[in-house]
Design a protein around this motif. Structure first.
Motif, short mmCIF file in Angstrom:
data_model
loop_
_atom_site.label_atom_id
_atom_site.label_comp_id
_atom_site.label_asym_id
_atom_site.label_seq_id
_atom_site.Cartn_x
_atom_site.Cartn_y
_atom_site.Cartn_z
N TRP A 38 -14.58 -104.06 -23.16
CA TRP A 38 -14.19 -102.68 -22.89
C TRP A 38 -14.41 -102.34 -21.42
O TRP A 38 -15.26 -102.93 -20.76
N ALA A 39 -13.66 -101.33 -20.97
CA ALA A 39 -13.85 -100.82 -19.61
C ALA A 39 -15.29 -100.32 -19.50
O ALA A 39 -15.76 -99.55 -20.34
N ASP A 62 -16.10 -97.19 -22.07
CA ASP A 62 -14.96 -96.43 -22.59
C ASP A 62 -14.27 -97.28 -23.64
O ASP A 62 -13.54 -98.21 -23.32
N ARG A 64 -11.90 -96.54 -25.45
CA ARG A 64 -10.45 -96.28 -25.47
C ARG A 64 -9.71 -97.30 -24.61
O ARG A 64 -8.51 -97.44 -24.72
N GLN A 65 -10.43 -97.99 -23.74
CA GLN A 65 -9.81 -98.97 -22.84
C GLN A 65 -10.29 -100.37 -23.19
O GLN A 65 -11.13 -100.95 -22.51
N GLU A 66 -9.75 -100.90 -24.27
CA GLU A 66 -10.11 -102.26 -24.68
C GLU A 66 -9.38 -103.25 -23.79
O GLU A 66 -8.19 -103.12 -23.53
#
Length: 98
Positions: A38-39, A62, A64-66
């Motif tokens: 992830w980010a 984050d 949401r940012q794989e």
């Protein structure tokens, strides 16, 4: 460690990860494992608290940012569901039975 700020967890998918480990290498290895998926805003150093065992590290993640999955560690060009025939080099249709 410093208090967590609202902005760091303002939306679903944002994490503040506090790690406790026996040593620097272990803490950074775990942070790197998270960052490969992830980010991540990584920590550059660990902290030590007098009288407490080990080290602490905080990073921000984050979900949401794989990140893209790493290539196969077997050294071949195979990816899940898209394998090249070793004899012909043709790529099999992942929807067709093998």
């Amino acid at each position: 460690m410093k208090p967590i700020k609202d902005v760091h967890v303002a939306e679903p998918g944002l994490l503040v990860v506090d790690l406790a480990a026996a040593d620097d290498d272990t803490a950074f290895a775990m942070q790197n494992a998270i960052a490969r998926r992830w980010a991540t805003a990584p920590a550059e150093h660990v902290t030590r608290q007098p009288g407490e065992p080990g080290v602490r590290l905080r990073c921000y993640v984050d979900l949401r940012q794989e990140l893209a999955a790493p290539k196969s560690s077997q050294g071949d060009d195979q990816t899940a569901g898209n394998r090249a025939d070793s004899c012909t080099g043709e790529t099999a249709d992942p929807m067709q039975p093998v």
